[in-house]
Design a protein around this motif. Structure first.
Motif, short mmCIF file in Angstrom:
data_model
loop_
_atom_site.label_atom_id
_atom_site.label_comp_id
_atom_site.label_asym_id
_atom_site.label_seq_id
_atom_site.Cartn_x
_atom_site.Cartn_y
_atom_site.Cartn_z
N LEU A 137 -15.44 12.26 -12.44
CA LEU A 137 -14.50 12.01 -11.34
C LEU A 137 -13.75 13.28 -10.95
O LEU A 137 -13.43 13.47 -9.77
CB LEU A 137 -13.51 10.90 -11.71
CG LEU A 137 -14.05 9.48 -11.68
CD1 LEU A 137 -12.99 8.49 -12.15
CD2 LEU A 137 -14.55 9.12 -10.30
N GLU A 140 -16.09 15.06 -8.68
CA GLU A 140 -16.13 14.40 -7.38
C GLU A 140 -14.87 14.71 -6.57
O GLU A 140 -14.94 15.03 -5.38
CB GLU A 140 -16.27 12.89 -7.55
CG GLU A 140 -17.62 12.46 -8.04
CD GLU A 140 -17.72 10.97 -8.33
OE1 GLU A 140 -16.80 10.20 -7.94
OE2 GLU A 140 -18.72 10.56 -8.95
N ARG A 141 -13.71 14.59 -7.20
CA ARG A 141 -12.45 14.87 -6.50
C ARG A 141 -12.43 16.31 -5.98
O ARG A 141 -11.98 16.57 -4.87
CB ARG A 141 -11.25 14.64 -7.42
CG ARG A 141 -10.92 13.19 -7.66
CD ARG A 141 -9.98 12.69 -6.58
NE ARG A 141 -9.89 11.25 -6.59
CZ ARG A 141 -8.81 10.57 -6.90
NH1 ARG A 141 -7.72 11.20 -7.26
NH2 ARG A 141 -8.81 9.27 -6.84
N LYS A 166 -11.41 7.57 -0.97
CA LYS A 166 -11.89 6.17 -0.92
C LYS A 166 -13.27 6.10 -0.28
O LYS A 166 -14.16 5.41 -0.79
CB LYS A 166 -10.92 5.30 -0.12
CG LYS A 166 -9.62 5.02 -0.84
CD LYS A 166 -8.69 4.20 0.04
CE LYS A 166 -7.32 4.10 -0.59
NZ LYS A 166 -6.38 3.41 0.29
N TYR A 168 -15.56 8.38 -0.13
CA TYR A 168 -16.57 8.96 -1.02
C TYR A 168 -16.95 7.96 -2.10
O TYR A 168 -18.13 7.75 -2.38
CB TYR A 168 -16.06 10.26 -1.64
CG TYR A 168 -17.10 10.92 -2.51
CD1 TYR A 168 -18.06 11.75 -1.95
CD2 TYR A 168 -17.15 10.68 -3.88
CE1 TYR A 168 -19.04 12.35 -2.73
CE2 TYR A 168 -18.13 11.26 -4.68
CZ TYR A 168 -19.06 12.09 -4.09
OH TYR A 168 -20.03 12.67 -4.88
N ARG A 169 -15.95 7.32 -2.71
CA ARG A 169 -16.23 6.34 -3.76
C ARG A 169 -17.03 5.15 -3.22
O ARG A 169 -17.94 4.65 -3.85
CB ARG A 169 -14.92 5.82 -4.41
CG ARG A 169 -14.16 6.83 -5.21
CD ARG A 169 -14.94 7.46 -6.33
NE ARG A 169 -15.27 6.51 -7.37
CZ ARG A 169 -16.21 6.72 -8.28
NH1 ARG A 169 -16.90 7.81 -8.29
NH2 ARG A 169 -16.45 5.81 -9.19
N ASN A 170 -16.66 4.68 -2.01
CA ASN A 170 -17.38 3.57 -1.40
C ASN A 170 -18.81 3.95 -1.07
O ASN A 170 -19.73 3.14 -1.19
CB ASN A 170 -16.67 3.07 -0.15
CG ASN A 170 -15.38 2.34 -0.48
OD1 ASN A 170 -15.24 1.81 -1.57
ND2 ASN A 170 -14.44 2.34 0.45
N ARG A 173 -21.07 3.70 -4.14
CA ARG A 173 -21.40 2.37 -4.65
C ARG A 173 -22.64 1.84 -3.96
O ARG A 173 -22.88 2.10 -2.79
CB ARG A 173 -20.24 1.40 -4.41
CG ARG A 173 -19.05 1.75 -5.25
CD ARG A 173 -18.00 0.66 -5.17
NE ARG A 173 -16.88 1.04 -5.98
CZ ARG A 173 -15.64 1.07 -5.56
NH1 ARG A 173 -15.33 0.70 -4.33
NH2 ARG A 173 -14.66 1.45 -6.34
#
Length: 174
Positions: A137, A140-141, A166, A168-170, A173
């Motif tokens: 993470l 990613e951040r 948000k 990027y995280r979505n 998935r």
């Protein structure tokens, strides 16, 4: 340099609420000679060390703390603590994760934009990454932050940055 200080708290003001330690004038003057940018490492009760700035307030200087630091040092408001100050020799005035360093190294354009930011904004972005426990993470951040800087041509909009995290995280998935 060491001294005994008392944990105090600001009342409601433009800084909000916050625990702090007042720095004795003689210690402040001596530390200012060692660290003209006022960035220091502060160790409380030999337990926890944090990077901070020596900040002015009226006729005194202080070190701003937070609840997490108080918890780690096992102290509360009005406690007397042993304080050790030393100049912060780190590049950014705060520790940076290995992951963020690698991302900066791997993206020259993003790195250039990051390094054009003010030191305070750099520290804010580093803190956002430092808060994350997961190595993946943090990577990613870091990538999202540099992408954000490129998208906004070296500017930061924290509201948009939160949405970028948000999004990027979505997107990741299934």
């Amino acid at each position: 340099m060491t001294f005994k200080g008392v944990i105090d708290s600001f009342g409601e003001n433009s800084l909000g609420h916050g625990p702090y330690i007042k720095i004795p004038d003689t210690i402040f003057e001596a530390m200012l000679k060692l660290s003209p940018d006022k960035r220091i490492k502060c160790t409380l009760n030999y337990l926890v060390t944090v990077s901070r700035a020596m900040s002015p307030k009226g006729d005194f200087h202080y070190i701003l703390l937070n609840k997490e630091v108080l918890k780690l040092a096992n102290v509360t408001i009005s406690d007397t603590v042993n304080v050790e100050l030393q100049p912060d020799q780190s590049k950014y005035g705060i520790e940076i994760t290995e992951e963020m360093e690698e991302v900066l190294f791997s993206d020259p354009e993003g790195s250039t934009l990051f390094h054009q930011l003010t030191p305070g904004k750099q520290r804010t972005l580093i803190t956002i990454v430092n808060k994350i426990k997961s190595s993946q993470l943090r990577i990613e951040r870091s990538f999202v932050i540099l992408a954000h800087l490129k998208k906004l041509k070296g500017q930061i909009d924290f509201k948009i940055l939160q949405q970028d995290f948000k999004d990027y995280r979505n997107k990741m998935r299934f």
